[in-house]
Motif scaffolding. Structure first.
Motif, short mmCIF file in Angstrom:
data_model
loop_
_atom_site.label_atom_id
_atom_site.label_comp_id
_atom_site.label_asym_id
_atom_site.label_seq_id
_atom_site.Cartn_x
_atom_site.Cartn_y
_atom_site.Cartn_z
N ASP A 79 0.52 -1.08 -0.02
CA ASP A 79 -0.68 -0.24 0.16
C ASP A 79 1.08 1.05 -0.10
OD1 ASP A 79 -2.07 -1.46 0.24
OD2 ASP A 79 -2.25 -1.42 2.20
N HIS A 80 1.98 1.11 -0.18
CA HIS A 80 3.26 2.05 -0.17
C HIS A 80 3.66 2.58 -1.59
CE1 HIS A 80 2.83 2.24 4.46
NE2 HIS A 80 2.90 0.29 4.27
N ALA A 81 3.67 3.91 -1.90
CA ALA A 81 4.28 4.18 -2.90
C ALA A 81 4.97 5.56 -2.55
CB ALA A 81 3.21 4.65 -3.74
N ILE A 82 6.10 5.78 -3.34
CA ILE A 82 6.91 6.23 -3.62
C ILE A 82 6.92 7.01 -5.11
CG2 ILE A 82 9.35 7.30 -3.60
CD1 ILE A 82 8.66 6.56 -1.00
N GLY A 83 6.83 8.72 -5.11
CA GLY A 83 7.07 9.18 -6.37
C GLY A 83 5.89 9.78 -7.20
N ASP A 84 5.74 10.46 -8.90
CA ASP A 84 4.78 10.83 -8.72
C ASP A 84 3.85 9.84 -9.70
OD1 ASP A 84 4.75 13.14 -7.85
OD2 ASP A 84 5.86 14.05 -8.94
N LYS A 85 4.93 8.47 -10.60
CA LYS A 85 4.20 8.21 -11.56
C LYS A 85 4.57 6.33 -11.16
CE LYS A 85 5.81 10.85 -15.01
NZ LYS A 85 6.53 11.16 -16.20
N ALA A 86 4.03 6.46 -9.40
CA ALA A 86 3.73 4.79 -8.99
C ALA A 86 3.40 3.58 -9.65
CB ALA A 86 3.70 4.82 -7.10
N PRO A 87 3.77 3.00 -10.41
CA PRO A 87 2.91 1.17 -10.67
C PRO A 87 1.81 0.88 -10.22
CG PRO A 87 5.20 0.38 -10.27
CD PRO A 87 4.85 2.56 -9.78
N GLY A 88 1.22 0.35 -10.98
CA GLY A 88 0.04 -0.46 -10.19
C GLY A 88 0.85 -1.58 -9.53
N PHE A 89 1.84 -1.91 -9.32
CA PHE A 89 1.87 -3.25 -8.59
C PHE A 89 3.54 -2.78 -7.99
CE2 PHE A 89 3.86 -2.43 -13.42
CZ PHE A 89 5.11 -2.04 -12.85
N ASP A 90 3.73 -4.09 -7.56
CA ASP A 90 5.73 -3.81 -6.44
C ASP A 90 6.50 -3.84 -7.65
OD1 ASP A 90 3.43 -4.09 -4.56
OD2 ASP A 90 3.92 -6.06 -3.94
N GLY A 91 7.26 -2.94 -7.69
CA GLY A 91 8.04 -2.82 -8.29
C GLY A 91 8.35 -0.95 -8.35
N ALA A 92 9.18 -1.09 -9.69
CA ALA A 92 9.37 0.60 -9.59
C ALA A 92 9.44 0.67 -11.35
CB ALA A 92 10.81 0.97 -9.44
N VAL A 93 9.13 2.51 -11.36
CA VAL A 93 9.79 2.37 -12.96
C VAL A 93 10.31 3.81 -13.07
CG1 VAL A 93 7.05 1.63 -13.69
CG2 VAL A 93 7.28 3.33 -12.45
N THR A 94 10.56 3.73 -14.23
CA THR A 94 11.49 5.32 -14.80
C THR A 94 10.34 6.57 -14.81
OG1 THR A 94 12.22 5.35 -16.62
CG2 THR A 94 13.46 4.31 -15.03
N ASP A 95 10.94 7.68 -15.02
CA ASP A 95 10.07 9.05 -15.51
C ASP A 95 8.97 8.28 -16.66
OD1 ASP A 95 10.03 10.07 -13.18
OD2 ASP A 95 12.00 11.89 -14.04
N ASP A 96 10.21 7.67 -17.77
CA ASP A 96 9.10 7.84 -18.94
C ASP A 96 8.24 5.97 -18.47
OD1 ASP A 96 11.33 5.58 -18.57
OD2 ASP A 96 12.16 5.79 -20.47
N GLY A 97 8.41 5.55 -17.48
CA GLY A 97 7.13 4.41 -17.37
C GLY A 97 8.24 3.18 -17.56
N ALA A 98 9.44 3.20 -18.15
CA ALA A 98 9.91 1.42 -18.15
C ALA A 98 10.18 0.89 -16.85
CB ALA A 98 10.77 2.24 -19.09
N PRO A 99 9.90 -0.32 -16.93
CA PRO A 99 10.61 -0.79 -16.09
C PRO A 99 11.82 -0.53 -15.25
CG PRO A 99 9.47 -2.29 -17.75
CD PRO A 99 10.42 -1.20 -17.94
N PHE A 100 12.28 -1.05 -13.47
CA PHE A 100 13.24 -0.73 -13.08
C PHE A 100 13.84 -1.69 -12.66
CE2 PHE A 100 15.73 0.51 -9.88
CZ PHE A 100 16.90 1.40 -10.55
N GLY A 101 14.93 -1.99 -12.52
CA GLY A 101 15.13 -2.81 -11.57
C GLY A 101 16.13 -3.93 -11.95
N THR A 102 17.01 -3.97 -13.40
CA THR A 102 17.67 -4.77 -13.93
C THR A 102 19.09 -3.72 -14.81
OG1 THR A 102 17.44 -4.15 -15.83
CG2 THR A 102 15.65 -5.64 -14.60
N TYR A 103 19.74 -4.81 -14.67
CA TYR A 103 21.25 -4.13 -15.28
C TYR A 103 21.27 -3.00 -16.46
CZ TYR A 103 21.93 -7.18 -19.46
OH TYR A 103 21.50 -7.93 -20.33
N LEU A 104 19.94 -3.10 -17.15
CA LEU A 104 19.96 -2.29 -18.41
C LEU A 104 19.56 -1.01 -17.75
CD1 LEU A 104 17.48 -4.14 -20.25
CD2 LEU A 104 19.45 -3.84 -20.68
N ASN A 105 19.27 -0.66 -16.68
CA ASN A 105 18.96 0.48 -16.24
C ASN A 105 20.97 1.42 -15.52
OD1 ASN A 105 16.40 -1.42 -14.44
ND2 ASN A 105 15.65 1.17 -15.97
N ALA A 106 21.85 0.37 -16.18
CA ALA A 106 22.94 0.86 -15.36
C ALA A 106 23.40 1.27 -16.66
CB ALA A 106 23.67 0.25 -14.59
N LEU A 107 23.23 1.19 -18.04
CA LEU A 107 23.65 0.72 -19.05
C LEU A 107 24.33 2.15 -19.00
CD1 LEU A 107 22.14 -1.85 -21.78
CD2 LEU A 107 23.96 -1.43 -20.26
#
Length: 263
Positions: A79-107
């Motif tokens: 039930d807890h959210a952070i940020g203006d674009k919190a997804p409707g599922f457990d996890g995170a997204v970037t500002d453009d709505g892309a999933p966050f949490g894999t090495y791809l986010n470090a490239l």
């Protein structure tokens, strides 16, 4: 036995564990014991753990360049959210709505030299995907020190389990050195599982911008919060001078954006 850590206060556990974040040549057995003891510390004293993790992650994220996308991750856990674009599922997204949490986010900063992140020096720290709770913990870094700690406790620690710990609990922390394979059962177990990987990702993201793997400010941040967490968990207010000093140190150690030619 000489060199074997034993029963100590939370700050002593944390200060020893900090070395595992800065020296890759620590003997594996010693590293295992330090990791086990730190995990036990956070598990049995989640109030202390939330201040340590929240403060450290917040400091590290706030020293990233202002345009770094990791500074504006939106996330949800339960039930807890952070940020203006919190997804409707457990996890995170970037500002453009892309999933966050894999090495791809470090490239965008680390690049990729080897075929797989597991063998790439710049990506190996991100090779294991973050669990949804860890994504939430990392997103808490966009908040202030106190807000981050509160958000971690609210989402990752059972309500009412904000114990600062007693001698019996601290004995369990010391026992983790002898039996690291049997972690104590504490109410901060999820805080450990989610928070420590998030802290490592925050440290690795900051390091990605540096010309060296040696980041002296990481040690300062972790040492700072190993002390402050105990004071805050005990209900003490370190005072505005302390908060201004932290803000000044973060500003002094903020990372400049990479030149455009580096992208």
């Amino acid at each position: 036995m000489a060199g074997e850590p034993g029963f100590d206060a939370p700050v002593d556990v944390a200060v020893r564990w900090i070395l595992t974040m800065s020296d890759p040549l620590i003997p594996p057995g010693y590293r295992e014991r330090m990791d086990a003891q730190m995990s036990a510390q956070i598990s049995v004293q989640p109030q202390w753990g939330s201040f340590f993790l929240g403060g450290a992650i917040s400091d590290l994220i706030h020293t990233l360049p202002s345009e770094d996308p990791w500074r504006s991750i939106s996330a949800r856990f339960g039930d807890h959210a952070i940020g203006d674009k919190a997804p409707g599922f457990d996890g995170a997204v970037t500002d453009d709505g892309a999933p966050f949490g894999t090495y791809l986010n470090a490239l965008d900063v680390s690049g990729q030299v080897m075929a797989y992140p597991e063998i790439d020096p710049g990506l190996i720290a991100f090779a294991q995907d973050l669990m949804p709770a860890s994504c939430y913990a990392l997103a808490c870094g966009s908040l202030s020190h106190k807000e981050a700690a509160e958000a971690l406790r609210a989402a990752l620690v059972p309500f009412g389990s904000y114990d600062v710990g007693d001698d019996g609990q601290q004995d369990a922390v010391g026992a983790a050195v002898i039996h690291p394979e049997v972690p104590p059962e504490g109410s901060g177990a999820l805080l450990v599982e989610a928070g420590l990987p998030a802290l490592r990702w925050a440290a690795a993201r900051r390091r990605s911008y540096l010309d060296s793997f040696d980041d002296g400010y990481l040690f300062e941040v972790l040492a700072r919060w190993s002390h402050l967490a105990g004071r805050l968990a005990a209900g003490e207010d370190p005072g505005e001078d302390q908060w201004r000093l932290i803000a000044a140190r973060n500003e002094q150690n903020a990372i400049e954006p990479l030149p455009a030619d580096d992208f």
